[in-house]
Design an enzyme around this catalytic site. Structure first.
Site, PDB file in Angstrom:
ATOM      1  N   TYR A  44      -3.736  -2.073 -22.091  1.00 45.30           N
ATOM      2  CA  TYR A  44      -5.134  -2.313 -22.799  1.00 45.30           C
ATOM      3  C   TYR A  44      -5.834  -0.619 -22.486  1.00 45.30           C
ATOM      4  O   TYR A  44      -6.361  -0.501 -23.955  1.00 45.30           O
ATOM      5  CB  TYR A  44      -5.808  -3.711 -21.943  1.00 45.30           C
ATOM      6  CG  TYR A  44      -6.388  -3.700 -21.788  1.00 45.30           C
ATOM      7  CD1 TYR A  44      -6.925  -4.239 -23.616  1.00 45.30           C
ATOM      8  CD2 TYR A  44      -7.822  -3.486 -21.822  1.00 45.30           C
ATOM      9  CE1 TYR A  44      -7.844  -4.974 -24.014  1.00 45.30           C
ATOM     10  CE2 TYR A  44      -9.578  -4.055 -21.940  1.00 45.30           C
ATOM     11  CZ  TYR A  44      -8.859  -4.839 -23.307  1.00 45.30           C
ATOM     12  OH  TYR A  44     -10.283  -5.165 -23.312  1.00 45.30           O
TER      13      TYR A  44
HETATM   14  N1  LIG Z   1     -14.169 -10.434 -23.404  1.00 49.25           N
HETATM   15  C1  LIG Z   1     -14.327  -8.960 -22.739  1.00 49.25           C
HETATM   16  O1  LIG Z   1     -14.767  -8.785 -21.123  1.00 49.25           O
HETATM   17  C2  LIG Z   1     -13.988  -7.515 -23.358  1.00 49.25           C
HETATM   18  C3  LIG Z   1     -14.340  -7.171 -22.731  1.00 49.25           C
HETATM   19  C4  LIG Z   1     -13.827  -5.651 -23.428  1.00 49.25           C
HETATM   20  C5  LIG Z   1     -14.040  -5.707 -24.508  1.00 49.25           C
HETATM   21  N2  LIG Z   1     -12.939  -6.647 -24.846  1.00 49.25           N
HETATM   22  C6  LIG Z   1     -12.599  -6.411 -26.241  1.00 49.25           C
HETATM   23  O2  LIG Z   1     -13.604  -7.765 -27.350  1.00 49.25           O
HETATM   24  C7  LIG Z   1     -12.573  -7.978 -28.309  1.00 49.25           C
HETATM   25  C8  LIG Z   1     -12.580  -9.547 -28.396  1.00 49.25           C
HETATM   26  O3  LIG Z   1     -12.079  -9.863 -26.746  1.00 49.25           O
HETATM   27  P1  LIG Z   1     -12.287 -11.226 -26.352  1.00 49.25           P
HETATM   28  O4  LIG Z   1     -12.817 -10.738 -24.898  1.00 49.25           O
HETATM   29  O5  LIG Z   1     -13.604 -12.189 -27.150  1.00 49.25           O
HETATM   30  O6  LIG Z   1     -10.940 -12.142 -26.217  1.00 49.25           O
HETATM   31  P2  LIG Z   1     -10.356 -13.274 -27.461  1.00 49.25           P
HETATM   32  O7  LIG Z   1     -11.196 -14.996 -26.735  1.00 49.25           O
HETATM   33  O8  LIG Z   1      -9.136 -13.546 -26.582  1.00 49.25           O
HETATM   34  O9  LIG Z   1     -10.711 -13.503 -28.729  1.00 49.25           O
HETATM   35  C9  LIG Z   1      -9.550 -12.250 -29.001  1.00 49.25           C
HETATM   36  C10 LIG Z   1     -10.352 -12.400 -30.733  1.00 49.25           C
HETATM   37  O10 LIG Z   1      -8.794 -11.844 -31.288  1.00 49.25           O
HETATM   38  C11 LIG Z   1      -7.867 -12.339 -32.408  1.00 49.25           C
HETATM   39  N3  LIG Z   1      -6.712 -11.594 -32.751  1.00 49.25           N
HETATM   40  C12 LIG Z   1      -5.890 -11.894 -31.454  1.00 49.25           C
HETATM   41  N4  LIG Z   1      -4.238 -11.124 -32.283  1.00 49.25           N
HETATM   42  C13 LIG Z   1      -4.405 -11.022 -33.802  1.00 49.25           C
HETATM   43  C14 LIG Z   1      -4.630 -10.696 -34.688  1.00 49.25           C
HETATM   44  N5  LIG Z   1      -3.454  -9.994 -34.552  1.00 49.25           N
HETATM   45  N6  LIG Z   1      -5.357 -10.488 -35.909  1.00 49.25           N
HETATM   46  C15 LIG Z   1      -6.256 -10.886 -36.213  1.00 49.25           C
HETATM   47  N7  LIG Z   1      -6.948 -11.383 -34.661  1.00 49.25           N
HETATM   48  C16 LIG Z   1      -6.236 -10.933 -33.599  1.00 49.25           C
HETATM   49  C17 LIG Z   1      -7.941 -13.859 -31.397  1.00 49.25           C
HETATM   50  O11 LIG Z   1      -7.122 -14.762 -33.058  1.00 49.25           O
HETATM   51  P3  LIG Z   1      -6.630 -15.920 -31.890  1.00 49.25           P
HETATM   52  O12 LIG Z   1      -7.227 -17.150 -31.417  1.00 49.25           O
HETATM   53  O13 LIG Z   1      -5.811 -16.724 -33.382  1.00 49.25           O
HETATM   54  O14 LIG Z   1      -5.440 -15.474 -30.999  1.00 49.25           O
HETATM   55  C18 LIG Z   1      -9.206 -14.341 -31.224  1.00 49.25           C
HETATM   56  O15 LIG Z   1     -10.127 -14.985 -32.270  1.00 49.25           O
HETATM   57  C19 LIG Z   1     -11.210  -7.530 -28.255  1.00 49.25           C
HETATM   58  O16 LIG Z   1     -10.842  -5.915 -29.091  1.00 49.25           O
HETATM   59  C20 LIG Z   1     -11.159  -7.365 -26.766  1.00 49.25           C
HETATM   60  O17 LIG Z   1     -10.490  -6.282 -25.749  1.00 49.25           O
HETATM   61  C21 LIG Z   1     -13.682  -7.801 -25.054  1.00 49.25           C
END
Ligand SMILES: NC(=O)c1ccc[n+]([C@@H]2O[C@H](COP(=O)([O-])OP(=O)(O)OC[C@H]3O[C@@H](n4cnc5c(N)ncnc54)[C@H](OP(=O)(O)O)[C@@H]3O)[C@@H](O)[C@H]2O)c1
Length: 323
Positions: A177
């Site tokens: 990651y």
């Molecule tokens: N949450 C945190 O604390 C945090 C911190 C730093 C960075 N981030 C970043 O924030 C972003 C969003 O993550 P999140 O934490 O909100 O997680 P999340 O709730 O799991 O959301 C991830 C999203 O990405 C989608 N996704 C996964 N694989 C995909 C693909 N191949 N094509 C298109 N969409 C896809 C998922 O869709 P499905 O529902 O269809 O799987 C979901 O809509 C990510 O880039 C993550 O690395 C998150």
């Protein structure tokens, strides 16, 4: 483009983040009102929050999702048009470009948000797992940005990518990651310089820990693939990591992340980097790591700078903010 925040600003970013929304609100009532923005990974977590925030403020959102249920849910939100979009499938990306072109609104903003996380040690992770991690988190933004760049350039718009403080920090068992988010740092830095010639501004948002489904989808995938960690040299540590609540309920809602995205998309003078963290500790470890790397780079080489020279360099970098 504000290149580097002043040191005091570094430490105040999380505190100040709700205030950033006002920069957007100032412009939302004007011509920006109808601007169209594409958000990838809009089904849950940060992407869903960004989508709802933009739509509530009257922007038109093309919301990327993969599952029928999510597409239907997103379509039910006012100002949102759901778009089937898996960032690893070129045909779906091409079809999404077509949909947006036919929509006739142009495209002002792209938010590369879709992302996944895997856990595992770098000496054990399978190559196809590493490939999966990089395919979504690195090649995804690359593919989507490349496909939508002509539309964004036409509107002299904005590209915003959700990186992470893992683009600076590299924890054990999160190597894949961190590798992906470090790549996003380089990707967005180079892209920003290239797109400046076309009046397109590029920002990277670096969230700390916020509530989302990222762990849920990680565990779902491990179960689906029948992945066992029992034979891992790190089984105990990984088990402890996976014991955290699956909905990350211990973390805050990512409203501050959306506020930063709003600033990156609509402020007259957006920043290049937005670190958005829920507490002082996450800010402190991230900034300290950047400084540690500076010290490590500087140490024991023929052109090593002493402390005074380093401070002079820091003053020069801070002065760039006023240029
Ligand atoms: N949450 C945190 O604390 C945090 C911190 C730093 C960075 N981030 C970043 O924030 C972003 C969003 O993550 P999140 O934490 O909100 O997680 P999340 O709730 O799991 O959301 C991830 C999203 O990405 C989608 N996704 C996964 N694989 C995909 C693909 N191949 N094509 C298109 N969409 C896809 C998922 O869709 P499905 O529902 O269809 O799987 C979901 O809509 C990510 O880039 C993550 O690395 C998150």
């Amino acid at each position: 483009m504000r290149n580097f925040p002043k040191l005091a600003t570094f430490l105040l970013i999380a505190w100040a983040m709700p205030g950033l929304a006002s920069a957007d609100e100032a412009s939302a009532g004007g011509e920006n009102h109808a601007k169209a923005i594409l958000v990838t990974g809009a089904s849950t977590g940060i992407g869903r929050n960004i989508t709802e925030t933009l739509a509530a403020k009257g922007y038109f959102v093309y919301a990327g999702a993969r599952k029928e249920k999510d597409l239907a849910e997103l379509n039910a939100i006012e100002n949102v048009q759901a778009v089937r979009l898996d960032v690893t499938v070129q045909e779906e990306i091409d079809a999404a470009v077509e949909t947006v072109r036919k929509g006739g609104r142009g495209l002002y903003g792209l938010v590369n948000n879709a992302g996944v996380a895997i856990v595992g040690s770098l000496i054990e992770v399978e190559e196809d797992e590493l490939d999966f991690q990089l395919d979504v988190n690195v090649f995804g933004p690359y593919r989507v940005t490349k496909a939508f760049a002509p539309l964004i350039m036409e509107s002299k718009g904005r590209i915003t990518t959700i990186g992470s403080i893992s683009g600076i920090l590299s924890g054990p068992l999160f190597g894949p990651y961190s590798m992906s988010k470090h790549a996003i740092e380089a990707y967005t830095d180079s892209l920003a310089r290239e797109m400046a010639d076309f009046d397109v501004q590029v920002s990277v948002i670096e969230p700390g820990n916020y509530k989302s489904d990222i762990f849920k989808s990680l565990r779902r995938r491990m179960e689906r693939n029948g992945q066992s960690i029992d034979d891992s040299l790190f089984a105990e540590q990984i088990k402890r990591m996976l014991e955290a609540p699956v909905d990350r309920a211990q973390h805050k809602e990512p409203d501050e992340v959306s506020a930063a995205v709003m600033d990156a998309l609509f402020a007259d003078d957006p920043k290049h980097r937005y670190m958005v963290v829920p507490n002082e500790f996450e800010a402190q470890i991230t900034i300290t790591q950047i400084m540690r790397e500076m010290v490590q780079l500087n140490e024991g080489q023929p052109y090593t700078y002493d402390r005074e020279a380093l401070i002079a360099i820091m003053d020069g970098v801070l002065a760039e903010l006023d240029e």
